[in-house]
Design a protein around this motif. Structure first.
Motif, PDB file in Angstrom:
ATOM      1  N   GLU A  45     -10.759  12.101 -10.209  1.00 49.87           N
ATOM      2  CA  GLU A  45      -9.908  13.294 -10.291  1.00 49.87           C
ATOM      3  C   GLU A  45     -10.686  14.504 -10.790  1.00 49.87           C
ATOM      4  N   TYR A  46     -11.660  14.277 -11.678  1.00 48.78           N
ATOM      5  CA  TYR A  46     -12.445  15.386 -12.218  1.00 48.78           C
ATOM      6  C   TYR A  46     -13.621  15.771 -11.331  1.00 48.78           C
ATOM      7  N   THR A  47     -14.146  14.820 -10.562  1.00 45.72           N
ATOM      8  CA  THR A  47     -15.345  15.089  -9.756  1.00 45.72           C
ATOM      9  C   THR A  47     -15.045  15.220  -8.270  1.00 45.72           C
ATOM     10  N   HIS A  48     -13.853  14.771  -7.844  1.00 39.43           N
ATOM     11  CA  HIS A  48     -13.471  14.752  -6.424  1.00 39.43           C
ATOM     12  C   HIS A  48     -14.393  13.847  -5.607  1.00 39.43           C
ATOM     13  N   ILE A  49     -14.907  12.816  -6.259  1.00 36.92           N
ATOM     14  CA  ILE A  49     -15.680  11.771  -5.587  1.00 36.92           C
ATOM     15  C   ILE A  49     -14.799  10.538  -5.509  1.00 36.92           C
ATOM     16  N   ASN A  50     -14.786   9.893  -4.355  1.00 38.98           N
ATOM     17  CA  ASN A  50     -13.943   8.717  -4.149  1.00 38.98           C
ATOM     18  C   ASN A  50     -14.198   7.665  -5.227  1.00 38.98           C
ATOM     19  N   PRO A  51     -13.136   7.099  -5.844  1.00 38.27           N
ATOM     20  CA  PRO A  51     -13.334   6.110  -6.910  1.00 38.27           C
ATOM     21  C   PRO A  51     -14.123   4.881  -6.450  1.00 38.27           C
ATOM     22  N   THR A  52     -13.980   4.516  -5.164  1.00 41.53           N
ATOM     23  CA  THR A  52     -14.772   3.394  -4.650  1.00 41.53           C
ATOM     24  C   THR A  52     -16.258   3.726  -4.686  1.00 41.53           C
ATOM     25  N   GLN A  53     -16.599   4.975  -4.340  1.00 38.91           N
ATOM     26  CA  GLN A  53     -17.994   5.417  -4.396  1.00 38.91           C
ATOM     27  C   GLN A  53     -18.499   5.413  -5.839  1.00 38.91           C
ATOM     28  N   ILE A  54     -17.652   5.830  -6.766  1.00 39.37           N
ATOM     29  CA  ILE A  54     -18.030   5.850  -8.182  1.00 39.37           C
ATOM     30  C   ILE A  54     -18.345   4.441  -8.655  1.00 39.37           C
ATOM     31  N   ARG A  55     -17.453   3.498  -8.329  1.00 41.81           N
ATOM     32  CA  ARG A  55     -17.676   2.113  -8.755  1.00 41.81           C
ATOM     33  C   ARG A  55     -18.933   1.540  -8.107  1.00 41.81           C
ATOM     34  N   ARG A  56     -19.164   1.912  -6.839  1.00 40.87           N
ATOM     35  CA  ARG A  56     -20.360   1.427  -6.150  1.00 40.87           C
ATOM     36  C   ARG A  56     -21.621   1.989  -6.811  1.00 40.87           C
ATOM     37  N   ASP A  57     -21.607   3.278  -7.126  1.00 42.17           N
ATOM     38  CA  ASP A  57     -22.765   3.899  -7.777  1.00 42.17           C
ATOM     39  C   ASP A  57     -23.097   3.200  -9.093  1.00 42.17           C
ATOM     40  N   LEU A  58     -22.059   2.983  -9.900  1.00 41.97           N
ATOM     41  CA  LEU A  58     -22.287   2.433 -11.241  1.00 41.97           C
ATOM     42  C   LEU A  58     -22.599   0.947 -11.214  1.00 41.97           C
ATOM     43  N   SER A  59     -21.980   0.205 -10.293  1.00 42.53           N
ATOM     44  CA  SER A  59     -22.221  -1.233 -10.238  1.00 42.53           C
ATOM     45  C   SER A  59     -23.635  -1.550  -9.779  1.00 42.53           C
ATOM     46  N   GLY A  60     -24.273  -0.604  -9.119  1.00 37.61           N
ATOM     47  CA  GLY A  60     -25.647  -0.824  -8.687  1.00 37.61           C
ATOM     48  C   GLY A  60     -26.627  -0.926  -9.839  1.00 37.61           C
ATOM     49  N   PHE A  61     -26.196  -0.493 -11.028  1.00 33.32           N
ATOM     50  CA  PHE A  61     -27.081  -0.518 -12.198  1.00 33.32           C
ATOM     51  C   PHE A  61     -26.634  -1.515 -13.263  1.00 33.32           C
ATOM     52  N   GLY A  62     -25.530  -2.209 -13.024  1.00 33.12           N
ATOM     53  CA  GLY A  62     -25.050  -3.177 -14.003  1.00 33.12           C
ATOM     54  C   GLY A  62     -23.539  -3.140 -14.094  1.00 33.12           C
ATOM     55  N   LYS A  63     -22.982  -3.985 -14.933  1.00 34.49           N
ATOM     56  CA  LYS A  63     -21.538  -4.051 -15.120  1.00 34.49           C
ATOM     57  C   LYS A  63     -21.161  -3.257 -16.364  1.00 34.49           C
ATOM     58  N   PHE A  64     -20.655  -2.017 -16.135  1.00 31.21           N
ATOM     59  CA  PHE A  64     -20.337  -1.138 -17.253  1.00 31.21           C
ATOM     60  C   PHE A  64     -18.849  -1.114 -17.596  1.00 31.21           C
ATOM     61  N   GLY A  65     -18.001  -1.385 -16.622  1.00 34.77           N
ATOM     62  CA  GLY A  65     -16.567  -1.255 -16.861  1.00 34.77           C
ATOM     63  C   GLY A  65     -15.836  -2.582 -16.862  1.00 34.77           C
ATOM     64  N   LYS A  66     -14.581  -2.554 -17.323  1.00 41.16           N
ATOM     65  CA  LYS A  66     -13.714  -3.731 -17.323  1.00 41.16           C
ATOM     66  C   LYS A  66     -12.441  -3.390 -16.564  1.00 41.16           C
ATOM     67  N   ARG A  67     -12.051  -4.287 -15.664  1.00 40.22           N
ATOM     68  CA  ARG A  67     -10.844  -4.067 -14.869  1.00 40.22           C
ATOM     69  C   ARG A  67      -9.635  -3.892 -15.791  1.00 40.22           C
TER      70      ARG A  67
END
Length: 222
Positions: A53-75
């Motif tokens: 909502e703040y960046t106007h980047i698709n949330p799926t893309q955000i999760r893909r970007d971050l998951s490429g470097f490790g597991k940072f979030g929790k469902r």
């Protein structure tokens, strides 16, 4: 293992030892900007939907970007803001402090030097230069304004300056850029409208409010 590397490359993420693609680096920088502000607001966690909502980047893309470097979030919980800020700064290789030399102690220069935005991201203005004798010797924050011919190369070396910020008139920008290049600075942030000529190994970023407004207007009208 080869399949994992292929997936990383397909997503634009770096294999060990490689640099980030421009797209990934740009998106991570936007996430970091939002996360830094969220931390200042006292937020402890943030979801990919909120980042979207703040960046106007698709949330799926955000999760893909971050998951490429490790597991940072929790469902169901989201990302820990402090941890994600630290991790993204490591990925972008901006952890620690990076020193800035600022040129121009006028209204724009004073606004830049007194802004918390640089400090929020680990940048610190350690030297300010100006040609105006009335400004030389005055202080902007805790930094004393120096004359432009006041031993720039020595200051760059002693203060470990990595970025030069130009808040000077367009007519003076190329001369200042030349001095920065001669002093060994490889990154120049240019607030003037001057097109700077620098060697290939030096990176110039030009910030123009008019260009940013035209860019936004284009997408509004398109």
């Amino acid at each position: 293992m080869a399949d994992v590397i292929d997936e990383i490359e397909a997503a634009g993420l770096p294999v060990e030892g490689e640099r980030l693609s421009l797209g990934v680096a740009a998106r991570l920088s936007r996430y970091l900007q939002v996360l830094t502000q969220a931390r200042k607001m006292g937020r402890e966690t943030i979801s990919s939907q909120e980042l979207s909502e703040y960046t106007h980047i698709n949330p799926t893309q955000i999760r893909r970007d971050l998951s490429g470097f490790g597991k940072f979030g929790k469902r169901g919980v989201g990302y820990n803001v402090d941890s994600l800020v630290a991790e993204i700064r490591k990925i972008l290789r901006t952890a620690g402090q990076h020193n800035i030399a600022l040129f121009g102690a006028g209204h724009l220069g004073q606004a830049i030097a007194s802004s918390a935005i640089f400090a929020d991201h680990g940048f610190q203005v350690v030297a300010v230069f100006d040609v105006d004798e009335e400004k030389v010797g005055t202080e902007i924050g805790d930094v004393v304004v120096r004359p432009l011919d006041g031993g720039l190369a020595k200051v760059v070396a002693e203060e470990e300056v990595v970025v030069g910020v130009l808040a000077v008139p367009a007519a003076a920008a190329q001369e200042v850029a030349d001095r920065l290049v001669e002093a060994g600075v490889k990154i120049i942030f240019n607030y003037s409208e001057q097109l700077l000529q620098v060697p290939p190994e030096v990176t110039v970023h030009t910030s123009s409010p008019a260009v940013d407004l035209l860019y936004a207007l284009y997408f509004y009208l398109a």
